[in-house]
Design an enzyme around this catalytic site. Structure first.
Site, PDB file in Angstrom:
ATOM      1  N   CYS A   1      63.088 -37.609 -23.750  1.00  0.00           N
ATOM      2  CA  CYS A   1      64.321 -38.271 -23.323  1.00  0.00           C
ATOM      3  C   CYS A   1      64.807 -37.840 -21.947  1.00  0.00           C
ATOM      4  O   CYS A   1      65.351 -38.653 -21.210  1.00  0.00           O
ATOM      5  CB  CYS A   1      65.393 -38.092 -24.392  1.00  0.00           C
ATOM      6  SG  CYS A   1      64.908 -38.877 -25.953  1.00  0.00           S
TER       7      CYS A   1
ATOM      8  N   LYS B   1      72.433 -44.189 -28.210  1.00  0.00           N
ATOM      9  CA  LYS B   1      71.201 -44.943 -28.009  1.00  0.00           C
ATOM     10  C   LYS B   1      70.350 -44.898 -29.269  1.00  0.00           C
ATOM     11  O   LYS B   1      70.522 -44.032 -30.112  1.00  0.00           O
ATOM     12  CB  LYS B   1      70.422 -44.404 -26.806  1.00  0.00           C
ATOM     13  CG  LYS B   1      70.014 -42.955 -26.904  1.00  0.00           C
ATOM     14  CD  LYS B   1      69.429 -42.482 -25.577  1.00  0.00           C
ATOM     15  CE  LYS B   1      68.945 -41.060 -25.641  1.00  0.00           C
ATOM     16  NZ  LYS B   1      67.828 -40.822 -26.546  1.00  0.00           N
TER      17      LYS B   1
ATOM     18  N   ASP C   1      71.000 -35.711 -25.053  1.00  0.00           N
ATOM     19  CA  ASP C   1      70.655 -35.470 -26.467  1.00  0.00           C
ATOM     20  C   ASP C   1      70.729 -34.010 -26.917  1.00  0.00           C
ATOM     21  O   ASP C   1      69.845 -33.531 -27.639  1.00  0.00           O
ATOM     22  CB  ASP C   1      69.264 -36.027 -26.769  1.00  0.00           C
ATOM     23  CG  ASP C   1      69.153 -37.516 -26.512  1.00  0.00           C
ATOM     24  OD1 ASP C   1      70.174 -38.157 -26.195  1.00  0.00           O
ATOM     25  OD2 ASP C   1      68.041 -38.053 -26.624  1.00  0.00           O
TER      26      ASP C   1
END
Length: 193
Positions: free
Chosen positions: A143, A101, A9
């Site tokens: 994450c 995602k 990310d």
């Protein structure tokens, strides 16, 4: 048997100036780029995940106008917007597996996403013969943590590159690294081999 890098990310909305920007996010992007340039043969495969949330709705309760910053968040990384794009300091030319995602649901781990050809991440790792995973990215306490725990659960050797992660808060990020080490991850720096 091969080693993969998970880049988690590293997106505009999670770096400085973004909707949920974390301090040090731009440095993480630049550091990962430098790591891959300096060690082009270290990884047989490079995976990069992105939050890729739906433009409409609350994404399964993930978005809120009154977020608690634990389970609910302001709108971020909406598919097709500049905030969802990779940070420009991250050179993605070495990435051979892109993962999206959080499409309509909350998702923290790279294992909750799918590749651009709709494959399951665990299946791709198996097909590629990946036995070792290094993890870098954002956010250490969310994450990165979730992705590392899921990677450990697959039985692979996992290392978290502590100098190439950035978190939402210092205390929760430090706690995440302690938790990951206790779960079996090795905490190293990108310079370690």
């Amino acid at each position: 048997m091969s080693r993969a890098l998970f880049i988690i990310d590293v997106q505009n909305d999670f770096t400085e100036g973004g909707a949920l920007g974390v301090a040090g996010g731009n440095a993480v992007a630049a550091g990962i780029t430098a790591l891959l340039a300096e060690h082009p043969d270290r990884y047989a495969h490079v995976f990069a995940s992105r939050d890729w949330h739906d433009a409409s709705g609350d994404n399964g309760g993930h978005f809120s106008d009154t977020p608690d910053y634990v389970d609910t968040w302001p709108s971020h990384c909406v598919a097709g917007t500049p905030g969802a794009e990779y940070n420009p300091a991250l050179d993605t030319s070495a990435v051979d597996v892109h993962v999206r995602k959080g499409q309509g649901v909350p998702a923290y781990s790279i294992f909750e996403g799918t590749t651009t050809d709709d494959s399951d991440v665990a299946d791709v790792l198996e097909r590629l013969g990946v036995t070792q995973i290094d993890i870098a990215g954002i956010a250490t306490d969310y994450c990165v943590r979730a992705s590392a725990l899921d990677a450990i659960a697959t039985g692979r050797d996992v290392r978290v590159l502590a100098d190439l992660v950035a978190g939402v808060a210092a205390d929760s990020s430090a706690a995440a690294l302690v938790e990951l080490e206790a779960a079996g991850a090795e905490i190293v720096t990108g310079a370690d081999e």
